[in-house]
Write an enzyme that holds these catalytic residues in place. Structure first.
Site, PDB file in Angstrom:
ATOM      1  N   LYS A   1      39.409  32.549  48.936  1.00 43.40           N
ATOM      2  CA  LYS A   1      38.338  31.606  48.644  1.00 43.40           C
ATOM      3  C   LYS A   1      38.089  31.531  47.143  1.00 43.40           C
ATOM      4  CE  LYS A   1      34.796  35.138  49.474  1.00 43.40           C
ATOM      5  NZ  LYS A   1      33.598  35.505  50.242  1.00 43.40           N
TER       6      LYS A   1
ATOM      7  N   TYR B   1      23.965  33.926  16.592  1.00 40.21           N
ATOM      8  CA  TYR B   1      22.667  33.359  16.954  1.00 40.21           C
ATOM      9  C   TYR B   1      21.599  34.450  17.045  1.00 40.21           C
ATOM     10  CZ  TYR B   1      24.521  28.741  18.192  1.00 40.21           C
ATOM     11  OH  TYR B   1      25.088  27.495  18.157  1.00 40.21           O
TER      12      TYR B   1
END
Length: 378
Positions: free
Chosen positions: A41, A265
């Site tokens: 999956k 940042y």
């Protein structure tokens, strides 16, 4: 998909290691007569359902599990008629999916009384085209599956069971990665009691970690997932599986820090004067966890280099002050996942699990498939 030569990072997928992992698990299960299926999956755990499915089939896998109908359609197309296999869809028989399942020969895993009723209402030809379904019993996960009361009601209905004629009955373990957890024994006992009322129906029980639980029979089939892809099914112990993925990021720039300065940042990290920072072209847009900022590391020429500052959308910074300039240079490759930096360690540094790291790997990586059967990666 990005061409490897033009990519800022290379994701190498070792199909031979994938096949070896399946064979190792199959050999472990074989003495007890237990089949080794394959869970593919989420696009083969992020590695590509088509090459993963073809490789596992060549290794000997004949039963596959996917989460959704469209995943089954993709897998069936990748396998083609020359690779016969049973494909179960864990989401089951959802409204509007019967035609799709029947057209591709996908067998639903029935998890609710409503799905059981919907299956019984289908035309016989449509049911035959899908193949015999599986029944999912919830023995402790409290997620999908018939509750104990719902299962008891169905098991007491001989006509319904004869009409269903399930090929498989399954459950899913909640705590198999914690061998001492009492829920493991509770689930085994409950599943065994319910399954005993379905004589002749094969039982699918263990996930990756469940295969390694000691002292409990594993019934007729196991459904490994993460272990196939190199994740450790035995947390706290050495990983018995071979690594399947290697992620390498290209150094775009190396900057010398001439005074005490912040990087990234939020100015969350300050570099000492005389240090050096390498910038690579991988960030959270590529599925590289933002949580690794100021916590994770990479490996450059065999030496660990720490991540400094926040991981940004497309870029990550590494402190390469201890690396020779001949190694820390534009074009050099830093391992983000690799032989010296296992995926489970990366996941732990990010406060998550290897499943999430794998399934989030982005499409901008240059993907390179090595090994595997002929045509697996086509």
């Amino acid at each position: 998909m990005t061409e490897p030569a033009a990519a800022a990072a290379i994701l190498t997928i070792d199909l031979d290691a994938l096949a070896a992992n399946w064979r190792q698990l199959a050999d472990r299960l074989a003495p007890g007569g237990c089949e080794c299926a394959g869970v593919v999956k989420a696009d083969g755990y992020g590695l590509g359902a088509a090459p993963v499915g073809r490789t596992l089939h060549a290794a000997g896998c004949r039963t596959f599990f996917v989460a959704q109908a469209e995943e089954g359609v993709e897998l069936r197309a990748a396998l083609g008629p020359q690779r016969p296999a049973t494909v179960f869809v864990l989401a089951g028989l959802l409204p509007g999916t019967a035609d799709r399942l029947a057209a591709r020969g996908l067998a639903p895993v029935l998890s609710t009384p409503e799905q059981v009723a919907a299956w019984r209402d289908l035309p016989a030809g449509q049911r035959a085209a899908m193949g015999r379904p599986a029944l999912h019993l919830d023995t402790g996960m409290r997620r999908l599956g018939l509750t104990v009361a719902e299962a008891e009601a169905l098991l007491a209905d001989a006509a319904a069971l004869a009409d269903l004629d399930p090929a498989l009955v399954l459950t899913h373990l909640a705590c198999a990665d914690e061998p001492a957890h009492p829920l493991n024994a509770e689930q085994h006992a409950l599943f065994g009691r319910l399954r005993a009322r379905l004589p002749g129906v094969r039982a699918s029980y263990a996930n990756s970690s469940g295969i390694f639980l000691e002292g409990a029979p594993l019934f007729d089939q196991a459904r490994p997932g993460i272990a196939l892809y190199g994740g450790n099914p035995t947390p706290g112990r050495p990983n018995p599986m071979r690594p399947v993925v290697r992620l390498q990021a290209k150094v775009l720039q190396v900057r010398r820090i001439d005074a005490v300065e912040s990087v990234g940042y939020g100015a969350t990290h300050r570099m000492a004067a005389g240090s050096r920072v390498a910038t690579v072209g991988v960030g959270y847009a590529d599925g590289w966890p933002r949580a690794l900022g100021n916590r994770g590391c990479g490996v450059l020429a065999g030496r660990r280099v720490p991540i400094v500052g926040r991981v940004s959308m497309d870029l990550t910074l590494f402190d390469v002050s201890r690396s020779p300039a001949s190694e820390a240079r534009p074009g050099a490759m830093i391992d983000l996942i690799g032989p010296d930096l296992p995926i489970d360690e990366v996941a732990a540094s990010a406060g998550t699990i290897s499943y999430e790291v794998l399934t989030r790997l982005g499409r901008r990586y240059g993907r390179v498939y090595v090994g595997g059967p002929a045509g697996a990666a086509a």
